[in-house]
Design an enzyme around this catalytic site. Structure first.
Site, PDB file in Angstrom:
ATOM      1  CG  ASN A   1      -2.263   0.792   0.981  1.00  0.00           C
ATOM      2  OD1 ASN A   1      -2.300   1.553  -0.235  1.00  0.00           O
ATOM      3  ND2 ASN A   1      -3.013   0.937   2.069  1.00  0.00           N
TER       4      ASN A   1
ATOM      5  CG  HIS B   1      -7.702   1.212   7.367  1.00  0.00           C
ATOM      6  ND1 HIS B   1      -6.531   2.038   7.542  1.00  0.00           N
ATOM      7  CD2 HIS B   1      -7.393   0.418   6.449  1.00  0.00           C
ATOM      8  CE1 HIS B   1      -5.592   1.537   6.691  1.00  0.00           C
ATOM      9  NE2 HIS B   1      -6.272   0.530   5.997  1.00  0.00           N
TER      10      HIS B   1
END
Length: 459
Positions: free
Chosen positions: A315, A351
């Protein structure tokens, strides 16, 4: 007619319909990129913005139906903030607050006890894009001497149009799963500047197909092994009845397989960006580079025995965004550890709202701290340095990889199971071995550094 067709396709593949729609949408990026290269490369900017806007909206409608209005609202509000509030700190703070609150409200109202593909999934990507846009517009009003090289490359000299912001936000190569890129990069793409052949579409077909092939390979691996490593197995009586060693090995293999679903999507999406030219990153040692949109360093991901190496390979664009817009802008705190913790807190909230995210990122910080202690001890101790460079290193590497992936999977249990009653059940079934291991490692390493390092320095 499309709905029954998608239902039959998902049943034949043995995958949930939203997951099939997502994969198809990422793959549709390739024909979109071909249309851009073949028919639209020399068209005016307005035509390209409209193409990116409507193709992205079509993908949003295909996946989320009428809920695409959430992204449209946030894009419009962001544009109005830039236009009406100007290059001010207030704009940046307002943008950050509005976009994050909207995202968190979406998480709150759509939350379930399992991972679902819904409108909040691409919206978290969009949130970073729009907040980053506010930062870049603000930087464009500063003196160039006060900007870092990174900030200079992304700073916006003028306020973008609504069509430009919409095309940037809905660009088919990054709308659903990323990668992150700046509006300046998007502007260069539309201007035809991101190419190794000035005035012509880039020679990026082969690099793009390499990433597509690699991503597809990971997708196949995940599809084959995922049925054997389901999250739900952790909560069964069968898992608890297995021997301790089996439970640990399952966590190791599950963590590896589970990450492949992210790897496959990111690498395939990167191929779309390379095909359009957005992945062009200039020349290094006489070779054209196509890694500007790389979200994975696959070789490093597969071979590194270090937790830090895995984080650095995974990521990448999101981590770079957090470093650029959170970590480095907290320099005024004068404390790297505090800046690091604040950045992890931001990523945790970004998140979602589940307790599993908090535990996962707090464990990540602790694991990295312990690993850095171990690296410092090896570096400062001649005996350990010789051992690390001895013929025994292949054996050390194998052992290191085992513990590396075991304790990579360990915090991911909380990340994927979300709620405390679920991850607590799993951790208790393995006697909190990860927590105990790293606590003991921290205490032992702290003692050894104090006991051994001063002696080696006096020698």
């Amino acid at each position: 007619m499309a709905a029954p067709l998608m239902q039959k396709l998902s049943e034949s593949l043995g995958s949930p319909e939203p997951a099939v729609r997502l994969i198809l949408s990422i793959l549709i990026g390739y024909p979109c990129a071909v249309v851009y290269r073949r028919f639209l490369f020399h068209q005016p900017a307005t035509v390209l913005h409209l193409f990116h806007l409507f193709s992205g909206l079509a993908l949003a409608a295909f996946n989320f139906g009428a809920q695409l209005y959430h992204s449209a609202v946030c894009i419009l509000v962001q544009f109005l903030m830039l236009r009406l509030m100007g290059r001010t700190v207030t704009t940046v703070l307002s943008s950050f607050t509005f976009q994050m609150v909207y995202l968190l409200a979406g998480y709150y109202y759509t939350a379930t006890e399992q991972y679902d593909i819904k409108w909040t999934m691409p919206h978290c990507v969009l949130t970073l894009k729009l907040v980053g846009l506010a930062f870049d517009y603000y930087d464009g009003g500063k003196e160039p001497s006060k900007l870092s090289l990174e900030q200079k490359s992304s700073a916006l000299p003028s306020v973008p149009s609504l069509l430009e912001v919409a095309g940037f936000s809905y660009f088919y190569g990054g709308f659903l799963v990323g990668p992150q890129f700046t509006l300046r990069s998007y502007q260069k793409l539309v201007a035809g500047e991101l190419t190794d052949c000035p005035g012509q579409p880039p020679n990026s077909v082969f690099p793009a197909m390499k990433r597509f092939g690699l991503g597809f390979l990971f997708l196949v691996i995940y599809t084959i092994f995922a049925p054997y490593y389901q999250d739900s197995y952790y909560l069964t009586d069968e898992f608890e009845a297995q021997p301790f060693w089996y439970r640990c090995v399952f966590i190791l293999l599950w963590g590896k397989v589970m990450l492949y679903k992210y790897v496959s999507c990111w690498v395939i999406a990167e191929g779309v960006c390379i095909l359009t030219g957005l992945g062009y990153n200039g020349m290094v040692d006489g070779k054209h580079q196509w890694d500007a949109c790389a979200n994975m360093k696959v070789w490093l991901f597969e071979t590194t025995p270090l937790f830090g190496g895995t984080i650095a390979s995974f990521n990448i664009n999101t981590n770079a965004w957090a470093a650029r817009h959170v970590f480095k802008r907290l320099k005024f705190l004068g404390n790297k550890t505090l800046s690091h913790v604040t950045t992890l807190v931001f990523l945790t909230i970004w998140h979602g709202l589940h307790s599993g995210y908090i535990l996962c990122f707090s464990m990540e910080f602790f694991i990295i701290t312990v690993e850095r202690q171990a690296q410092a001890l090896v570096r400062d101790s001649p005996q350990l340095t010789r051992l690390a460079n001895s013929p025994l290193y292949p054996l050390i590497y194998v052992v290191q990889q085992f513990f590396h992936w075991l304790f990579m999977g360990y915090p991911l249990v909380a990340f994927c199971l979300f709620t405390y009653d679920k991850w607590l059940k799993v951790y208790s079934s393995v006697y909190f071995c990860g927590h105990v291991f790293f606590l003991m490692a921290y205490l032992i390493l702290s003692y050894l550094r104090k006991a051994l390092v001063p002696k080696t320095r006096t020698e």
